[in-house]
Design a protein around this motif. Structure first.
Motif, PDB file in Angstrom:
ATOM      1  N   ARG A  82      52.558  36.924  97.924  1.00  0.00           N
ATOM      2  CA  ARG A  82      53.199  38.184  97.562  1.00  0.00           C
ATOM      3  C   ARG A  82      53.649  38.214  96.099  1.00  0.00           C
ATOM      4  O   ARG A  82      53.723  39.285  95.502  1.00  0.00           O
ATOM      5  N   TYR A  83      53.977  37.042  95.543  1.00  0.00           N
ATOM      6  CA  TYR A  83      54.525  36.979  94.187  1.00  0.00           C
ATOM      7  C   TYR A  83      53.829  35.879  93.401  1.00  0.00           C
ATOM      8  O   TYR A  83      53.214  34.967  93.983  1.00  0.00           O
ATOM      9  N   ILE A  84      53.970  35.954  92.078  1.00  0.00           N
ATOM     10  CA  ILE A  84      53.311  34.951  91.230  1.00  0.00           C
ATOM     11  C   ILE A  84      53.819  33.552  91.533  1.00  0.00           C
ATOM     12  O   ILE A  84      53.074  32.570  91.449  1.00  0.00           O
ATOM     13  N   GLY A  85      55.089  33.448  91.918  1.00  0.00           N
ATOM     14  CA  GLY A  85      55.627  32.128  92.248  1.00  0.00           C
ATOM     15  C   GLY A  85      54.945  31.481  93.432  1.00  0.00           C
ATOM     16  O   GLY A  85      54.947  30.247  93.559  1.00  0.00           O
ATOM     17  N   ASP A  86      54.346  32.280  94.298  1.00  0.00           N
ATOM     18  CA  ASP A  86      53.633  31.745  95.461  1.00  0.00           C
ATOM     19  C   ASP A  86      52.339  31.033  95.068  1.00  0.00           C
ATOM     20  O   ASP A  86      51.713  30.378  95.908  1.00  0.00           O
ATOM     21  N   LEU A  87      51.935  31.181  93.782  1.00  0.00           N
ATOM     22  CA  LEU A  87      50.651  30.633  93.336  1.00  0.00           C
ATOM     23  C   LEU A  87      50.792  29.303  92.603  1.00  0.00           C
ATOM     24  O   LEU A  87      49.800  28.751  92.137  1.00  0.00           O
ATOM     25  N   ARG A  88      52.029  28.786  92.500  1.00  0.00           N
ATOM     26  CA  ARG A  88      52.252  27.579  91.703  1.00  0.00           C
ATOM     27  C   ARG A  88      51.523  26.354  92.256  1.00  0.00           C
ATOM     28  O   ARG A  88      51.212  25.421  91.514  1.00  0.00           O
ATOM     29  N   SER A  89      51.237  26.356  93.551  1.00  0.00           N
ATOM     30  CA  SER A  89      50.602  25.176  94.153  1.00  0.00           C
ATOM     31  C   SER A  89      49.081  25.204  94.058  1.00  0.00           C
ATOM     32  O   SER A  89      48.414  24.231  94.429  1.00  0.00           O
ATOM     33  N   PHE A  90      48.524  26.313  93.534  1.00  0.00           N
ATOM     34  CA  PHE A  90      47.076  26.445  93.442  1.00  0.00           C
ATOM     35  C   PHE A  90      46.591  26.040  92.045  1.00  0.00           C
ATOM     36  O   PHE A  90      47.310  26.183  91.053  1.00  0.00           O
ATOM     37  N   THR A  91      45.353  25.573  91.982  1.00  0.00           N
ATOM     38  CA  THR A  91      44.715  25.272  90.704  1.00  0.00           C
ATOM     39  C   THR A  91      43.646  26.320  90.427  1.00  0.00           C
ATOM     40  O   THR A  91      42.788  26.579  91.285  1.00  0.00           O
ATOM     41  N   PHE A  92      43.709  26.906  89.242  1.00  0.00           N
ATOM     42  CA  PHE A  92      42.767  27.948  88.827  1.00  0.00           C
ATOM     43  C   PHE A  92      41.713  27.345  87.914  1.00  0.00           C
ATOM     44  O   PHE A  92      42.037  26.581  86.993  1.00  0.00           O
ATOM     45  N   GLY A  93      40.467  27.705  88.150  1.00  0.00           N
ATOM     46  CA  GLY A  93      39.389  27.283  87.276  1.00  0.00           C
ATOM     47  C   GLY A  93      39.021  28.396  86.322  1.00  0.00           C
ATOM     48  O   GLY A  93      38.740  29.520  86.751  1.00  0.00           O
ATOM     49  N   LEU A  94      39.026  28.109  85.010  1.00  0.00           N
ATOM     50  CA  LEU A  94      38.716  29.113  83.999  1.00  0.00           C
ATOM     51  C   LEU A  94      37.958  28.476  82.842  1.00  0.00           C
ATOM     52  O   LEU A  94      38.271  27.345  82.433  1.00  0.00           O
ATOM     53  N   ARG A  95      36.974  29.215  82.340  1.00  0.00           N
ATOM     54  CA  ARG A  95      36.221  28.691  81.207  1.00  0.00           C
ATOM     55  C   ARG A  95      37.128  28.601  79.993  1.00  0.00           C
ATOM     56  O   ARG A  95      37.968  29.480  79.758  1.00  0.00           O
ATOM     57  N   SER A  96      36.957  27.554  79.222  1.00  0.00           N
ATOM     58  CA  SER A  96      37.896  27.245  78.144  1.00  0.00           C
ATOM     59  C   SER A  96      37.983  28.330  77.084  1.00  0.00           C
ATOM     60  O   SER A  96      39.028  28.502  76.456  1.00  0.00           O
ATOM     61  N   ASP A  97      36.905  29.123  76.881  1.00  0.00           N
ATOM     62  CA  ASP A  97      36.928  30.145  75.840  1.00  0.00           C
ATOM     63  C   ASP A  97      37.154  31.550  76.391  1.00  0.00           C
ATOM     64  O   ASP A  97      37.038  32.532  75.666  1.00  0.00           O
ATOM     65  N   TRP A  98      37.459  31.687  77.682  1.00  0.00           N
ATOM     66  CA  TRP A  98      37.785  32.996  78.251  1.00  0.00           C
ATOM     67  C   TRP A  98      39.228  33.371  77.899  1.00  0.00           C
ATOM     68  O   TRP A  98      40.113  32.500  77.901  1.00  0.00           O
ATOM     69  N   PRO A  99      39.508  34.643  77.614  1.00  0.00           N
ATOM     70  CA  PRO A  99      40.888  35.059  77.358  1.00  0.00           C
ATOM     71  C   PRO A  99      41.813  34.737  78.530  1.00  0.00           C
ATOM     72  O   PRO A  99      42.993  34.429  78.342  1.00  0.00           O
ATOM     73  N   ASP A 100      41.269  34.785  79.761  1.00  0.00           N
ATOM     74  CA  ASP A 100      42.070  34.506  80.956  1.00  0.00           C
ATOM     75  C   ASP A 100      42.717  33.121  80.896  1.00  0.00           C
ATOM     76  O   ASP A 100      43.791  32.906  81.466  1.00  0.00           O
TER      77      ASP A 100
END
Length: 273
Positions: free
Chosen positions: A118-136
């Motif tokens: 429901r909130y951004i704090g709920d995502l702290r336990s997840f790992t996000f994969g992102l390309r190193s040169d993406w703005p994200d």
């Protein structure tokens, strides 16, 4: 003889006046961008001819070569402060901020992992994969989320398929090809959003083209042609995002310049519109 010379001159002058100005763009442009550029230029009496060139291979190179002999005259890029210093931005979001929405790609085995978020704090336990040169990459890190980098888009999908990380945030265009891998799944519960704008950029020296595009885009917004073109290309994709039935997790975007026209509602796609 004078009469013949005068007649020839009168016949020749209109041809010169109607000579089209060549507007160079990178080859392989999305049809929507080409149609929107054509629309913006159509409000001018001066004729323009859009020509695709092959010798510009990256966004960084395109912005450096704006207006140069071996470059292009117009680029369309996600804005940031560095790009707005290097070139002149027409600050009207071309896709109405739609690329600021990110759909979580997850492994099919984990397709219900975000059901209770429901909130951004709920995502702290997840790992996000992102390309190193993406703005994200910077955006998700600045919002306090754990990010794992990869260098090539395809390798990111493979890492997700092998469960090296939990979530790959994908834009609504890229996700269509990613889902050809049966191991990957587009999450139905959550979407991420941060304000983001794709603008037309021109050389600082090209005042004429800057004014033409700015005036043309504003007129297209006023007469409804911009919205009609946007809906033609994106209405089905917006519907497929199903934003009304998802929890939207809003992220701050430290890379967005303060000049972004967030205060003008009709420049942006609105959830539920």
């Amino acid at each position: 003889m004078k009469w013949l010379i005068l007649t020839f001159s009168l016949l020749w002058l209109p041809a010169v006046a109607q000579e089209a100005r060549v507007i160079r763009i990178s080859i392989g442009a999305d049809p929507y961008i080409v149609e929107l550029l054509t629309l913006a230029l159509s409000y001018e009496q001066t004729l323009s001819k859009i020509v695709s060139v092959r010798n510009v291979v990256s966004q960084a190179r395109a912005i450096r070569l704006l207006g140069k002999k071996s470059g292009v005259d117009v680029s369309w890029l996600v804005t940031n402060s560095q790009r707005e210093k290097a070139a002149r931005a027409i600050r009207i979001p071309l896709v109405k901020g739609l690329l600021g929405y990110r759909i979580p790609l997850v492994h099919r085995d984990n397709r219900h992992a975000l059901s209770a978020i429901r909130y951004i704090g709920d995502l702290r336990s997840f790992t996000f994969g992102l390309r190193s040169d993406w703005p994200d990459h910077e955006i998700f890190e600045q919002n306090g989320l754990h990010v794992m980098s990869f260098s090539q888009e395809q390798s990111g999908y493979e890492m997700l398929a092998k469960k090296r990380f939990d979530i790959l945030p994908s834009d609504f265009v890229s996700i269509e090809s990613a889902l050809s891998d049966p191991r990957l799944h587009a999450d139905h519960y959550v979407a991420f959003y941060y304000p983001s704008a794709v603008y037309f950029f021109v050389s600082h020296d090209d005042q004429l083209l800057y004014e033409q595009l700015k005036k043309g885009l504003k007129r297209a917004l006023q007469d409804g042609k911009f919205e009609a073109l946007f809906l033609k290309h994106f209405s089905s994709r917006v519907k497929a995002l199903d934003l009304e039935n998802k929890t939207i997790i809003e992220l701050s975007n430290p890379t967005l310049p303060p000049s972004a026209p967030l205060e003008i509602p009709h420049y942006w796609h609105t959830q539920g519109k």
